[in-house]
Design an enzyme around this catalytic site. Structure first.
Site, PDB file in Angstrom:
ATOM      1  N   THR A  59       5.089   3.628   6.310  1.00 22.26           N
ATOM      2  CA  THR A  59       4.040   3.755   7.327  1.00 22.26           C
ATOM      3  C   THR A  59       3.124   2.538   7.204  1.00 22.26           C
ATOM      4  O   THR A  59       2.898   2.040   6.103  1.00 22.26           O
ATOM      5  CB  THR A  59       3.227   5.049   7.169  1.00 22.26           C
ATOM      6  N   VAL A  61      -0.183   1.957   7.421  1.00 23.75           N
ATOM      7  CA  VAL A  61      -1.386   2.064   6.604  1.00 23.75           C
ATOM      8  C   VAL A  61      -1.026   2.180   5.127  1.00 23.75           C
ATOM      9  O   VAL A  61      -1.601   1.496   4.276  1.00 23.75           O
ATOM     10  CB  VAL A  61      -2.280   3.243   7.065  1.00 23.75           C
ATOM     11  N   CYS A  62      -0.064   3.016   4.805  1.00 21.71           N
ATOM     12  CA  CYS A  62       0.326   3.180   3.396  1.00 21.71           C
ATOM     13  C   CYS A  62       0.867   1.889   2.819  1.00 21.71           C
ATOM     14  O   CYS A  62       0.603   1.553   1.657  1.00 21.71           O
ATOM     15  CB  CYS A  62       1.355   4.298   3.262  1.00 21.71           C
ATOM     16  N   THR A  63       1.588   1.135   3.614  1.00 22.56           N
ATOM     17  CA  THR A  63       2.132  -0.145   3.158  1.00 22.56           C
ATOM     18  C   THR A  63       1.006  -1.095   2.782  1.00 22.56           C
ATOM     19  O   THR A  63       1.034  -1.726   1.720  1.00 22.56           O
ATOM     20  CB  THR A  63       3.031  -0.764   4.247  1.00 22.56           C
ATOM     21  N   ILE A  66      -0.871   0.168  -0.508  1.00 21.36           N
ATOM     22  CA  ILE A  66      -0.139  -0.130  -1.742  1.00 21.36           C
ATOM     23  C   ILE A  66      -0.259  -1.630  -2.054  1.00 21.36           C
ATOM     24  O   ILE A  66      -0.460  -2.019  -3.211  1.00 21.36           O
ATOM     25  CB  ILE A  66       1.341   0.294  -1.631  1.00 21.36           C
TER      26      ILE A  66
END
Length: 137
Positions: A59, A61-63, A66
């Site tokens: 996703t 945002v998650c990328t 992280i």
């Protein structure tokens, strides 16, 4: 120590069974991108730890989250703080996704912390991260 002083401020558990700031968190075995560990508590023993969760791999945002955490990792490690991330995707998915994370950050990062697979959602449930009324299980 600072840890002892902090922990003396809070009870080990809450009166309603929910997870609250200062509580001793539930222990769990974990399958990660850095191998398997029998105990989260033993993995972080004697150190502060940040357990960072994200809902799903691949996703946008998650990328970026992280990637940003990877940029701060050495600074956190210098303060004797461990980092682990968690999602309900399996470890194989995490491993595949990490190449996207690194590429998104123009190949200028290294993800040095483990990503925990929680495919059965047992960890997320123990930590109160999933609202039972909105869960598909």
């Amino acid at each position: 120590t600072g840890t002892k002083a902090y922990m003396d401020l809070y009870p080990e558990g809450s009166t309603d069974g929910g997870l609250r700031l200062g509580n001793i968190v539930p222990d769990f075995a974990m399958e990660t991108t850095h191998g398997n560990f029998d105990s989260f508590h033993e993995w972080k023993k004697g150190k502060w730890a940040i357990l960072f969760s994200h809902p799903a791999d691949f996703t946008p945002v998650c990328t970026t989250e992280i990637g940003r955490l990877a940029l701060k990792y050495d600074e956190l490690e210098s303060m004797d703080c461990l980092v682990a991330t968690l999602s309900v995707d399996p470890v194989k998915s995490h491993q595949d996704w990490l190449s996207d994370v690194v590429a998104h950050c123009e190949n200028e990062i290294e993800v040095k912390f483990p990503i925990i697979g929680d495919q059965d959602r047992s960890i997320s449930t123990a930590y109160g991260m999933i609202d039972p009324g909105n869960s598909d299980e």
